[in-house]
Design a protein around this motif. Structure first.
Motif, PDB file in Angstrom:
ATOM      1  N   ILE A 218       0.858  -1.183   0.000  1.00  0.00           N
ATOM      2  CA  ILE A 218       0.000   0.000   0.000  1.00  0.00           C
ATOM      3  C   ILE A 218       0.892   1.230   0.000  1.00  0.00           C
ATOM      4  N   PHE A 219       0.676   2.123  -0.955  1.00  0.00           N
ATOM      5  CA  PHE A 219       1.491   3.324  -1.100  1.00  0.00           C
ATOM      6  C   PHE A 219       0.725   4.528  -0.565  1.00  0.00           C
ATOM      7  N   PHE A 220       1.285   5.170   0.464  1.00  0.00           N
ATOM      8  CA  PHE A 220       0.728   6.400   1.007  1.00  0.00           C
ATOM      9  C   PHE A 220       1.456   7.562   0.338  1.00  0.00           C
ATOM     10  N   ALA A 221       0.736   8.307  -0.480  1.00  0.00           N
ATOM     11  CA  ALA A 221       1.349   9.347  -1.305  1.00  0.00           C
ATOM     12  C   ALA A 221       1.476  10.654  -0.515  1.00  0.00           C
ATOM     13  N   PHE A 222       2.614  10.830   0.134  1.00  0.00           N
ATOM     14  CA  PHE A 222       2.910  12.068   0.853  1.00  0.00           C
ATOM     15  C   PHE A 222       3.506  13.079  -0.116  1.00  0.00           C
ATOM     16  N   SER A 223       2.893  14.233  -0.199  1.00  0.00           N
ATOM     17  CA  SER A 223       3.378  15.275  -1.095  1.00  0.00           C
ATOM     18  C   SER A 223       4.221  16.286  -0.340  1.00  0.00           C
ATOM     19  N   GLY A 224       5.102  16.970  -1.065  1.00  0.00           N
ATOM     20  CA  GLY A 224       5.910  18.035  -0.492  1.00  0.00           C
ATOM     21  C   GLY A 224       5.580  19.361  -1.139  1.00  0.00           C
ATOM     22  N   GLU A 225       6.346  20.377  -0.785  1.00  0.00           N
ATOM     23  CA  GLU A 225       6.085  21.708  -1.332  1.00  0.00           C
ATOM     24  C   GLU A 225       6.310  21.765  -2.837  1.00  0.00           C
TER      25      GLU A 225
ATOM     26  N   GLU B 186      -8.598  13.333   3.099  1.00  0.00           N
ATOM     27  CA  GLU B 186      -8.244  14.733   3.312  1.00  0.00           C
ATOM     28  C   GLU B 186      -6.786  14.894   3.723  1.00  0.00           C
ATOM     29  N   SER B 187      -6.283  13.942   4.515  1.00  0.00           N
ATOM     30  CA  SER B 187      -4.898  14.009   4.978  1.00  0.00           C
ATOM     31  C   SER B 187      -4.286  12.616   4.949  1.00  0.00           C
ATOM     32  N   THR B 188      -3.263  12.449   4.139  1.00  0.00           N
ATOM     33  CA  THR B 188      -2.571  11.159   4.079  1.00  0.00           C
ATOM     34  C   THR B 188      -1.983  10.812   5.444  1.00  0.00           C
ATOM     35  N   LEU B 189      -1.396  11.798   6.108  1.00  0.00           N
ATOM     36  CA  LEU B 189      -0.783  11.562   7.420  1.00  0.00           C
ATOM     37  C   LEU B 189      -1.820  11.096   8.434  1.00  0.00           C
TER      38      LEU B 189
ATOM     39  N   LEU C  34      -2.952   7.568   7.703  1.00  0.00           N
ATOM     40  CA  LEU C  34      -1.909   6.613   8.093  1.00  0.00           C
ATOM     41  C   LEU C  34      -1.922   6.399   9.600  1.00  0.00           C
ATOM     42  N   GLN C  35      -1.989   7.475  10.353  1.00  0.00           N
ATOM     43  CA  GLN C  35      -1.981   7.372  11.808  1.00  0.00           C
ATOM     44  C   GLN C  35      -3.244   6.695  12.330  1.00  0.00           C
ATOM     45  N   ASP C  36      -4.390   7.050  11.768  1.00  0.00           N
ATOM     46  CA  ASP C  36      -5.649   6.440  12.208  1.00  0.00           C
ATOM     47  C   ASP C  36      -5.688   4.942  11.898  1.00  0.00           C
ATOM     48  N   LEU C  37      -5.137   4.569  10.746  1.00  0.00           N
ATOM     49  CA  LEU C  37      -5.072   3.155  10.395  1.00  0.00           C
ATOM     50  C   LEU C  37      -4.176   2.409  11.375  1.00  0.00           C
ATOM     51  N   ALA C  38      -3.052   3.029  11.738  1.00  0.00           N
ATOM     52  CA  ALA C  38      -2.138   2.415  12.701  1.00  0.00           C
ATOM     53  C   ALA C  38      -2.805   2.276  14.070  1.00  0.00           C
ATOM     54  N   ILE C  39      -3.535   3.290  14.481  1.00  0.00           N
ATOM     55  CA  ILE C  39      -4.248   3.232  15.766  1.00  0.00           C
ATOM     56  C   ILE C  39      -5.276   2.102  15.754  1.00  0.00           C
ATOM     57  N   TYR C  40      -5.997   1.977  14.661  1.00  0.00           N
ATOM     58  CA  TYR C  40      -6.990   0.904  14.568  1.00  0.00           C
ATOM     59  C   TYR C  40      -6.309  -0.462  14.580  1.00  0.00           C
ATOM     60  N   HIS C  41      -5.206  -0.579  13.846  1.00  0.00           N
ATOM     61  CA  HIS C  41      -4.471  -1.852  13.825  1.00  0.00           C
ATOM     62  C   HIS C  41      -3.941  -2.183  15.214  1.00  0.00           C
TER      63      HIS C  41
ATOM     64  N   ILE D  26       5.543   9.800  11.292  1.00  0.00           N
ATOM     65  CA  ILE D  26       5.294   8.903  10.159  1.00  0.00           C
ATOM     66  C   ILE D  26       5.882   7.523  10.430  1.00  0.00           C
ATOM     67  N   GLY D  27       7.092   7.490  10.975  1.00  0.00           N
ATOM     68  CA  GLY D  27       7.783   6.225  11.200  1.00  0.00           C
ATOM     69  C   GLY D  27       7.103   5.321  12.211  1.00  0.00           C
ATOM     70  N   VAL D  28       6.568   5.898  13.292  1.00  0.00           N
ATOM     71  CA  VAL D  28       5.908   5.059  14.308  1.00  0.00           C
ATOM     72  C   VAL D  28       4.663   4.370  13.750  1.00  0.00           C
ATOM     73  N   PRO D  29       3.750   5.090  13.074  1.00  0.00           N
ATOM     74  CA  PRO D  29       2.621   4.361  12.489  1.00  0.00           C
ATOM     75  C   PRO D  29       3.040   3.315  11.457  1.00  0.00           C
ATOM     76  N   LEU D  30       4.088   3.591  10.683  1.00  0.00           N
ATOM     77  CA  LEU D  30       4.576   2.581   9.736  1.00  0.00           C
ATOM     78  C   LEU D  30       5.082   1.344  10.481  1.00  0.00           C
ATOM     79  N   THR D  31       5.741   1.565  11.607  1.00  0.00           N
ATOM     80  CA  THR D  31       6.208   0.431  12.414  1.00  0.00           C
ATOM     81  C   THR D  31       5.030  -0.380  12.935  1.00  0.00           C
ATOM     82  N   ILE D  32       4.032   0.294  13.460  1.00  0.00           N
ATOM     83  CA  ILE D  32       2.843  -0.412  13.974  1.00  0.00           C
ATOM     84  C   ILE D  32       2.177  -1.214  12.859  1.00  0.00           C
TER      85      ILE D  32
END
Length: 423
Positions: free
Chosen positions: A28-35, A72-75, A78-85, A130-136
């Motif tokens: 699963i690719f989470f598309a984080f955009s930059g400036e 609305e927010s990729t971040l 990602l965090q909410d999915l990690a919390i649910y997992h 970002i790293g902590v939810p990816l770890t979870i």
């Protein structure tokens, strides 16, 4: 996009990634955009390359029929999915933070626990929002325990990461002069790191305490659910010993020698051993695990290069860890050169802290002192001073170091490891 409905798709995925260049089939690719770039533009390409799904925050690239989902927010997703997992997981998670030694301690804890459990841990230093939810999200049904490193450079960050990782056991390696700019001084560091304690106490979870650390003792003095190491009244009592450049410990008259340099690693070692004993791993197995662990990440790493001994500690630096490294290196036998680079993120205290370290280095009477970086150059008026690593490398090509021992210590941004090939 609903988290619960997406979770069924997540369970079919191999990994969650944020870099499309690292995409493998069924990720699963989470598309984080930059400036300056829009990662959502990679969505269709990612699906074509085997992605199971893509999460984008640019609705123009949404295509649910192709498993490209708008949020609305990729971040936040990602965090909410990690919390649910995390809420579905029934395994213990060890949360780890501190100013110095987090990654080394994490790796040793994981190495020890692997003697009994199938362990997942933070990869590299992916220890932020970002790293902590990816770890979870990397924790699979077959894992039996996890070790999650949590880094921070400002207030409330550890608090936020705890809400994602929900640790059952927590340990703060130490409180040092790191990220002073973001935390607002040393007292801010203590407050920020202690957010781990506040979380654990709130949910009556276990705290690992180094009783040689006065701040840890004070912060946990009235708390019952804890494991302690250090003093004669602790749950686990160790004596330190050293052989050549390496640090070890003695537990109930049995010796264990690590491949780490520096007595400052004694507490990191003690924490790993304590958690192993807490989880009923026999000391002989802990000893085998530690003695077969070799640092390879530019942290407290001793390397032989020809007739020279190099001490490589270039992944991170702050006044606390720099001072400890200098004290340890002074004990090496033979002639010694130190190459020390700037300590970053010190804010208004930067010049004073660099001055203090430079003065200490001078008082320790090393055979040669070399500094790298603009901050050290401001205070170094007597020894070799280079503005950057590139200038150092140019010098070393024409002027090889002749001492038997060489220490390289700097913040990651100085990239001091690039000079190794010239030594």
């Amino acid at each position: 996009m609903n988290i619960e409905s997406f979770y069924n798709l997540y369970k079919k995925a191999n990994n969650c990634i944020i870099d499309s260049r690292k995409l493998q089939n069924n990720d699963i690719f989470f598309a984080f955009s930059g400036e300056s770039y829009n990662a959502a533009e990679k969505a269709e390409e990612a699906i074509a390359n085997g992605a199971l799904a893509v999460i984008v925050e640019d609705i123009t690239f949404s295509n649910p029929g192709r498993n490209i989902f708008y949020v609305e927010s990729t971040l936040k997703f990602l965090q909410d999915l990690a919390i649910y997992h995390r809420s579905q997981l029934k395994i213990p998670i060890i949360g780890l933070t501190g100013s110095n030694g987090k990654t080394t301690t994490k790796e040793m804890i994981s190495t020890v626990l692997s003697k009994k459990f199938y362990v997942q841990n933070t990869f590299g230093n992916l220890n932020n929002h970002i790293g902590v939810p990816l770890t979870i999200l990397s924790i699979k049904p077959e894992h039996e325990i996890a070790v999650v490193e949590m880094g921070a450079n400002h207030q409330k960050e550890i608090e936020s990461l705890c809400k994602i990782a929900k640790p059952n056991i927590g340990y703060i390696t130490n409180f040092g002069k790191a990220h002073l700019e973001g935390f607002g001084g040393f007292e801010g560091v203590i407050k920020g790191k202690s957010e781990l304690y506040y979380y654990l106490k709130s949910y009556e979870q276990c705290i690992l305490v180094n009783e040689a650390d006065a701040i840890q003792l004070e912060k946990t003095k009235d708390y019952v659910n804890k494991i302690s190491f250090g003093k004669s009244t602790s749950d686990f009592v160790y004596d330190v010993f050293a052989k050549e450049h390496f640090v070890g410990l003695i537990y109930q008259n049995e010796k264990l020698l690590s491949n780490l340099t520096g007595q400052y690693n004694f507490t990191n070692l003690s924490a790993a051993v304590s958690l192993g004993l807490h989880f009923k791993i026999e000391f002989k197995d802990i000893k085998e695990a530690i003695e077969n662990y070799f640092p390879s990440n530019m942290r407290s790493q001793v390397q032989k290069k020809g007739d020279k001994t190099l001490v490589l500690d270039t992944y991170n630096a702050n006044p606390s860890s720099m001072s400890a490294s200098l004290d340890n290196f002074k004990e090496f036998e033979g002639s010694k050169t130190i190459i020390i680079g700037d300590m970053l993120e010190l804010g208004n205290e930067s010049e004073a802290e660099h001055q203090s370290i430079y003065e200490k280095a001078s008082q320790l009477s090393f055979d040669q002192i070399i500094t790298v970086g603009k901050e050290f150059k401001k205070v170094n008026h007597h020894d070799l001073a280079f503005e950057n690593t590139s200038a150092l490398i140019d010098y070393l090509k024409e002027n090889p170091i002749i001492t038997q021992n060489i220490l390289l210590k700097a913040s990651r941004g100085i990239a001091l490891e690039q000079a190794i090939e010239c030594l």
